[in-house]
Design an enzyme around this catalytic site. Sequence first.
Site, mmCIF file in Angstrom:
data_model
loop_
_atom_site.group_PDB
_atom_site.id
_atom_site.type_symbol
_atom_site.label_atom_id
_atom_site.label_comp_id
_atom_site.label_asym_id
_atom_site.label_seq_id
_atom_site.Cartn_x
_atom_site.Cartn_y
_atom_site.Cartn_z
ATOM 1 N N ASP A 76 0.662 18.427 6.215
ATOM 2 C CA ASP A 76 0.989 19.659 5.495
ATOM 3 C C ASP A 76 0.265 20.956 6.090
ATOM 4 O O ASP A 76 -1.006 20.492 6.176
ATOM 5 C CB ASP A 76 0.308 19.673 3.807
ATOM 6 C CG ASP A 76 1.352 20.644 2.981
ATOM 7 O OD1 ASP A 76 2.684 20.268 3.214
ATOM 8 O OD2 ASP A 76 0.621 21.381 2.445
ATOM 9 N N GLY A 156 8.292 28.642 12.593
ATOM 10 C CA GLY A 156 7.496 29.277 11.373
ATOM 11 C C GLY A 156 6.749 30.630 11.716
ATOM 12 O O GLY A 156 7.393 31.762 12.074
ATOM 13 N N HIS A 183 -3.932 23.769 15.633
ATOM 14 C CA HIS A 183 -4.404 23.171 14.364
ATOM 15 C C HIS A 183 -3.685 21.879 14.325
ATOM 16 O O HIS A 183 -4.478 20.689 14.124
ATOM 17 C CB HIS A 183 -3.854 24.217 13.261
ATOM 18 C CG HIS A 183 -2.767 24.480 13.556
ATOM 19 N ND1 HIS A 183 -2.010 25.246 14.213
ATOM 20 C CD2 HIS A 183 -1.381 24.239 12.464
ATOM 21 C CE1 HIS A 183 -0.727 25.505 14.270
ATOM 22 N NE2 HIS A 183 -0.368 24.839 13.091
HETATM 23 P P1 ITT Z 1 7.518 18.721 5.760
HETATM 24 O O1 ITT Z 1 6.911 18.912 4.573
HETATM 25 O O2 ITT Z 1 8.778 17.829 5.735
HETATM 26 O O3 ITT Z 1 6.694 18.187 6.785
HETATM 27 P P2 ITT Z 1 7.880 21.565 5.891
HETATM 28 O O4 ITT Z 1 8.408 22.647 6.835
HETATM 29 O O5 ITT Z 1 7.954 21.756 4.152
HETATM 30 O O6 ITT Z 1 7.919 20.172 6.518
HETATM 31 P P3 ITT Z 1 4.979 22.258 5.415
HETATM 32 O O7 ITT Z 1 5.200 21.915 3.774
HETATM 33 O O8 ITT Z 1 3.739 21.948 5.847
HETATM 34 O O9 ITT Z 1 6.156 21.701 6.287
HETATM 35 O O10 ITT Z 1 5.255 23.815 5.568
HETATM 36 C C1 ITT Z 1 4.389 24.603 6.128
HETATM 37 C C2 ITT Z 1 5.358 25.812 6.740
HETATM 38 O O11 ITT Z 1 4.284 26.437 7.472
HETATM 39 C C3 ITT Z 1 6.353 25.521 7.626
HETATM 40 O O12 ITT Z 1 7.622 25.328 7.216
HETATM 41 C C4 ITT Z 1 6.240 26.550 8.668
HETATM 42 O O13 ITT Z 1 7.003 27.853 8.102
HETATM 43 C C5 ITT Z 1 4.934 26.811 8.711
HETATM 44 N N1 ITT Z 1 4.144 26.267 9.703
HETATM 45 C C6 ITT Z 1 3.379 24.901 9.551
HETATM 46 N N2 ITT Z 1 2.968 24.763 10.597
HETATM 47 C C7 ITT Z 1 3.321 25.631 11.649
HETATM 48 C C8 ITT Z 1 3.064 25.898 12.988
HETATM 49 O O14 ITT Z 1 2.400 25.314 13.603
HETATM 50 N N3 ITT Z 1 3.358 27.043 13.697
HETATM 51 C C9 ITT Z 1 4.024 28.033 12.745
HETATM 52 N N4 ITT Z 1 4.451 27.866 11.297
HETATM 53 C C10 ITT Z 1 3.876 26.589 11.008
#
Ligand code: ITT
Length: 201
Positions: A76, A156, A183
């Site tokens: 997450d 993202g 990260h």
């Molecule tokens: P899962 O829960 O299935 O793993 P998710 O996209 O819902 O996928 P998250 O709940 O962790 O994942 O959401 C975090 C959001 O933050 C993700 O959808 C991206 O928009 C952003 N994000 C996470 N890591 C990132 C990265 O390395 N670079 C850019 N944006 C990122």
Amino acid sequence: MQLYFIFMKKICFATNNEHKIQEVKNIIGNAFQILSLKDVGCSEDLPETGNTLEQNSAQKANYIFKNYHIACFADDSGLEIESLNNKPGVDSAHYAGTRNATDNNNKVLAELADKTNRNAVFKTVITFVSLNSESQFTGIVKGEIINQLPEKEGFGYDPIFIPLGESKTFAEMSIVEKNKISHRSIAINKLIEYLNLREDL
Ligand code: ITT
């Protein structure tokens, strides 16, 4: 070669996010066999109802372990912006109300329009769950949010984040360049170190 594959540790990566899978596979290489949610027969959305990255990461990994009985890890992640009281944080995926990255980036840039402090951190929390064990690994990278959304798209918030000491956004970097400092790679490298010590898997 095939025999080597049979004895590799098999671990499920509990995510539906293709960008995360690509980055993590690039870091892990052949050290472990990574199974997808599809590989373990999971086609449903993972629960994410917590208030923190730690809670959501643990919730996703525990859901897969309890229902599919395989050692797994979940990621997450979120962007925490200092002058927005660390938002979007745990709401990063759907900050603008949709899961659209351009909308999310535009919302962040609009909220920062009159702010001089553009400091932010990207944070990843990995939870690994197996029989009788649960561990978390965190990775944080500091940086700044740029002023305008560039034309080049990316994963993202990557198009608007420049890591400290760098001249390019994460979106302008290759996956290898991003993985040297990100990260996610910091957290995944801690996970790899831990898994290498786990003889029981
Ligand atoms: P899962 O829960 O299935 O793993 P998710 O996209 O819902 O996928 P998250 O709940 O962790 O994942 O959401 C975090 C959001 O933050 C993700 O959808 C991206 O928009 C952003 N994000 C996470 N890591 C990132 C990265 O390395 N670079 C850019 N944006 C990122």
